[in-house]
Design a protein around this motif. Structure first.
Motif, mmCIF file in Angstrom:
data_model
loop_
_atom_site.group_PDB
_atom_site.id
_atom_site.type_symbol
_atom_site.label_atom_id
_atom_site.label_comp_id
_atom_site.label_asym_id
_atom_site.label_seq_id
_atom_site.Cartn_x
_atom_site.Cartn_y
_atom_site.Cartn_z
ATOM 1 N N PRO A 56 27.809 37.427 43.630
ATOM 2 C CA PRO A 56 28.804 38.442 44.330
ATOM 3 C C PRO A 56 28.485 38.610 45.988
ATOM 4 O O PRO A 56 27.366 38.314 46.331
ATOM 5 C CB PRO A 56 28.543 39.702 43.482
ATOM 6 N N VAL A 83 37.002 46.843 45.154
ATOM 7 C CA VAL A 83 36.488 45.687 44.329
ATOM 8 C C VAL A 83 37.690 44.752 44.631
ATOM 9 O O VAL A 83 38.799 44.879 44.439
ATOM 10 C CB VAL A 83 36.216 46.060 42.880
ATOM 11 N N SER A 141 37.408 30.948 36.215
ATOM 12 C CA SER A 141 36.343 31.502 36.147
ATOM 13 C C SER A 141 35.230 30.516 36.364
ATOM 14 O O SER A 141 34.148 30.732 36.451
ATOM 15 C CB SER A 141 36.081 32.407 34.552
ATOM 16 N N GLU A 160 26.073 41.906 40.441
ATOM 17 C CA GLU A 160 27.235 42.755 40.782
ATOM 18 C C GLU A 160 26.769 44.422 40.945
ATOM 19 O O GLU A 160 27.154 45.102 41.497
ATOM 20 C CB GLU A 160 28.283 42.583 39.826
ATOM 21 N N SER A 169 33.017 42.093 46.572
ATOM 22 C CA SER A 169 33.751 40.868 45.990
ATOM 23 C C SER A 169 32.869 40.333 44.916
ATOM 24 O O SER A 169 31.620 39.885 44.946
ATOM 25 C CB SER A 169 33.671 39.772 47.044
ATOM 26 N N VAL A 170 33.478 40.220 43.754
ATOM 27 C CA VAL A 170 32.896 39.829 42.342
ATOM 28 C C VAL A 170 33.738 38.763 41.741
ATOM 29 O O VAL A 170 34.537 38.191 42.419
ATOM 30 C CB VAL A 170 32.912 41.052 41.446
ATOM 31 N N ARG A 171 33.237 38.380 40.651
ATOM 32 C CA ARG A 171 33.765 37.063 39.789
ATOM 33 C C ARG A 171 35.210 37.690 39.565
ATOM 34 O O ARG A 171 35.886 38.944 39.396
ATOM 35 C CB ARG A 171 33.090 37.056 38.417
ATOM 36 N N GLY A 172 36.050 36.659 39.355
ATOM 37 C CA GLY A 172 37.420 36.997 38.663
ATOM 38 C C GLY A 172 37.803 36.501 37.277
ATOM 39 O O GLY A 172 36.886 35.498 36.855
ATOM 40 N N LYS A 173 38.596 36.910 36.535
ATOM 41 C CA LYS A 173 38.919 36.474 35.301
ATOM 42 C C LYS A 173 39.656 35.109 35.383
ATOM 43 O O LYS A 173 39.358 34.278 34.600
ATOM 44 C CB LYS A 173 39.987 37.417 34.530
ATOM 45 N N GLU A 228 38.273 41.349 43.003
ATOM 46 C CA GLU A 228 38.095 40.360 41.747
ATOM 47 C C GLU A 228 38.470 38.890 42.256
ATOM 48 O O GLU A 228 39.323 38.700 42.940
ATOM 49 C CB GLU A 228 39.049 40.785 40.512
ATOM 50 N N GLY A 229 37.528 37.965 41.951
ATOM 51 C CA GLY A 229 37.656 36.774 42.298
ATOM 52 C C GLY A 229 37.555 36.243 43.673
ATOM 53 O O GLY A 229 37.677 35.216 44.349
ATOM 54 N N GLU A 230 36.849 37.171 44.350
ATOM 55 C CA GLU A 230 36.543 37.084 45.997
ATOM 56 C C GLU A 230 34.968 36.707 46.331
ATOM 57 O O GLU A 230 34.625 36.297 47.256
ATOM 58 C CB GLU A 230 36.878 38.253 46.711
#
Length: 604
Positions: free
Chosen positions: A422, A412, A382, A396, A375-379, A414-416
């Motif tokens: 992360p 992956v 942000s 990450e 779970s990473v950043r999301g566009k 995104e946004g989670e």
């Protein structure tokens, strides 16, 4: 549902929504159309039935009309047009005020190109996509499911429309499987079983989302926690305990207040003794800020690292009323929490150790069929992810490298990610196939900066630790809600509320049963004797309904020979044991946390 998840099924469901709207207007020509999108498990369409005599019992007849339309092999034909052309087309075709308002709303937001889809004598403003022809739809793979109310555009100031939900799949077997799963999920729903098995309760006098753990539920909770604490001791964790409230300054430092305040309970305003100074205290939403203060309470050496601080700490989050759901979403939760402070070069080895620990937990509970999400950043949104981009890139990459070096497959999300970093999420499916996060591992470079955390490095200088947040068993509330459904309420002996239930065949054996119960209780076993006036068969049925893992049957023969007959939940064969052998078997089963029955993993 998103098109990318399954493009073919998306087209089928979207097309079926148009067929539903067409069928409704065949039966109710005056019905007005709202929206009709594909969703998980099927689709829905909103209708205004003002002036119509619609009843939910009409769904069967509407289904018949839909199947007739499918059999007509109608083509789906697209027409693209400008805003003005769209208004003219919509107004000329039929009186559809909600469709016209939608076109105007989209144009106000900058949309200039519109499209319509026509099939048979039906026309709808729609982006698509659709199947080519209604013959591409399976008439046996859908079912109109239920009816609900829905405000137009989700605004309570707008008219209330009637929403018809439908189930829809590519094949009839998939539809049948879903209906079967749903029936089973309803039977094993943790809210239903929680009430039937006296596990937990909610009371308006306490408040929404604040569970009361009854003795049976507290027994499960206590054994799960004991297991976790034993495991953590073996893996080198040190236990701590922290208050349930703290001054707001702490959560400003941790950045929970600016990033998380909407999910926190409002502050308590406390005045000092002379009434001049005020302090704001908050119920803690997370344990981590408190643990960071414990780390910084004295200077640490590189020799102290990794330092693993663990706590089953109770936290509070103000979930919205509409989001509360049994134990799954609550406002008071006790977290299987730990924070590991370590050097950067120790992270990968510690990550491997965590994965081994998680596997031990999963094997004991027989948890299977899970996936791993990075779970990473999301566009989008942000702004909710705090910290420098370079810090996020490093975190990450570090987690991705840990997974790759261990050969672990992941996807992956995104946004989670958490707002500060992360994480690796362990995603388990419930009976309905819906994913739930059961466990997490998070890497945190931000908190050491916020709290100025330091350690003395090997050269006598100062180093900044990395923090791993880990929660293999989530919260008591979420994890036990999952276990209730996963086990169908039938817990293994080691963590079952009643571990042994004793039933006498006749009144002559009752004193023997009471003596045996006292003996087992002295060994730390949760034991009950059914001394009711019910018949023997009724007592057996009651023990089964309560899902007791072990029922001991005691008759004259057992009393004379000093034995017991053991009947296990879900296992037909009964076995006779001497008391000594049964006690040894029981102690071993509880000590080693043995599970004899397979849970519902094959169904999930």
């Amino acid at each position: 549902m998103e098109e990318k998840d399954n493009p073919r099924l998306y087209r089928i469901r979207h097309s079926m929504a148009h067929v539903l709207a067409q069928a409704v207007q065949v039966k109710y020509p005056a019905a007005k159309l709202g929206f009709g999108p594909p969703i998980d498990q099927g689709f829905y369409y909103d209708f205004d039935f003002t002036g119509c005599q619609f009843h939910e019992t009409d769904l069967k007849e509407i289904e018949k009309i839909m199947r007739k339309i499918i059999g007509q092999a109608q083509k789906f034909e697209r027409k693209d047009c400008s805003y003005q052309e769209a208004l003219v087309t919509a107004k000329q075709f039929r009186d559809e005020p909600f469709k016209i308002q939608n076109i105007e709303n989209l144009h106000a937001r900058g949309v200039t190109n519109f499209s319509f889809y026509a099939n048979g004598n039906f026309l709808d403003v729609c982006e698509g996509p659709h199947v080519e022809n209604t013959k591409d739809l399976q008439s046996a793979a859908f079912k109109l499911d239920r009816v609900a109310g829905a405000y137009w555009l989700g605004n309570e100031n707008n008219p209330m429309l009637t929403r018809i939900y439908a189930l829809c799949y590519e094949k009839q077997e998939e539809l049948d499987d879903f209906i079967k799963r749903r029936k089973m999920a309803e039977e094993f729903d943790h809210k239903k079983l929680g009430k039937e098995l006296d596990l937990f309760e909610f009371d308006e006098l306490v408040g929404k989302g604040l569970p009361l753990w009854l003795p049976n539920g507290a027994a499960i909770r206590g054994d799960v926690q004991k297991f976790a604490e034993e495991m953590e001791f073996r893996y080198g964790y040190k236990r701590v305990a922290t208050p349930n409230i703290a001054r707001g300054d702490l959560y400003l430092k941790s950045q929970h207040l600016p990033a998380y305040e909407e999910s926190m309970f409002p502050p308590m305003i406390i005045k000092d003794d002379d009434g001049k100074e005020e302090s704001r205290f908050y119920l803690k939403p997370m344990n981590c800020p408190h643990h960071h203060l414990i780390f910084s309470s004295r200077m640490r050496s590189y020799r102290d690292l990794p330092l693993r601080l663990a706590e089953y700490g109770t936290c509070y989050r103000f979930e919205q009323s509409g989001e509360l759901s049994g134990l799954l979403r609550v406002r008071c939760m006790t977290m299987n929490d730990a924070h590991i402070y370590l050097r950067l070069d120790q992270v990968k080895e510690e990550f491997k150790s965590l994965m081994h620990m998680y596997k031990e937990f999963y094997d004991t509970f027989k948890l299977k069929h899970y996936s791993i999400r990075l779970s990473v950043r999301g566009k989008e949104n942000s702004e909710k992810f705090v910290g420098e981009s370079a810090m996020w890139d490093q975190a990450e990459t570090l987690l991705a490298d840990c997974l790759k070096e261990m050969g672990i497959q992941y996807f992956v999300g995104e946004g989670e990610g958490a707002f500060y970093g992360p994480k690796v999420d362990f995603q388990f499916k419930n009976l309905m196939g819906r994913e739930e996060t059961v466990s997490t591992i998070q890497v945190d470079f931000l908190s050491p900066i916020n709290f100025s955390l330091k350690y003395t490095d090997q050269g006598g200088g100062e180093g900044v630790p990395v923090i791993l947040h880990r929660s293999p068993l989530s919260t008591h509330e979420r994890f036990i809600s999952y276990l209730i459904e996963y086990y169908g309420g039938a817990f293994p002996t080691w963590c079952s509320p009643t571990q042994v239930n004793i039933i006498s065949v006749n009144s002559e054996c009752e004193s023997y049963c009471q003596s045996l119960a006292k003996d087992l209780h002295g060994m730390g076993i949760r034991v009950e004797v059914d001394a009711s006036d019910n018949s023997f068969n009724k007592k057996i049925r009651n023990s089964t309904v309560k899902k007791n893992p072990i029922t001991l049957i005691v008759g004259n023969k057992e009393v004379e020979e000093g034995k017991v007959t053991v009947r296990r939940y879900g296992i037909e064969k009964q076995e006779a044991f001497t008391l000594a052998d049964f006690k040894a078997l029981l102690v071993d089963e509880i000590k080693n946390r043995v599970m004899l029955r397979e849970p519902m993993s094959s169904i999930i």
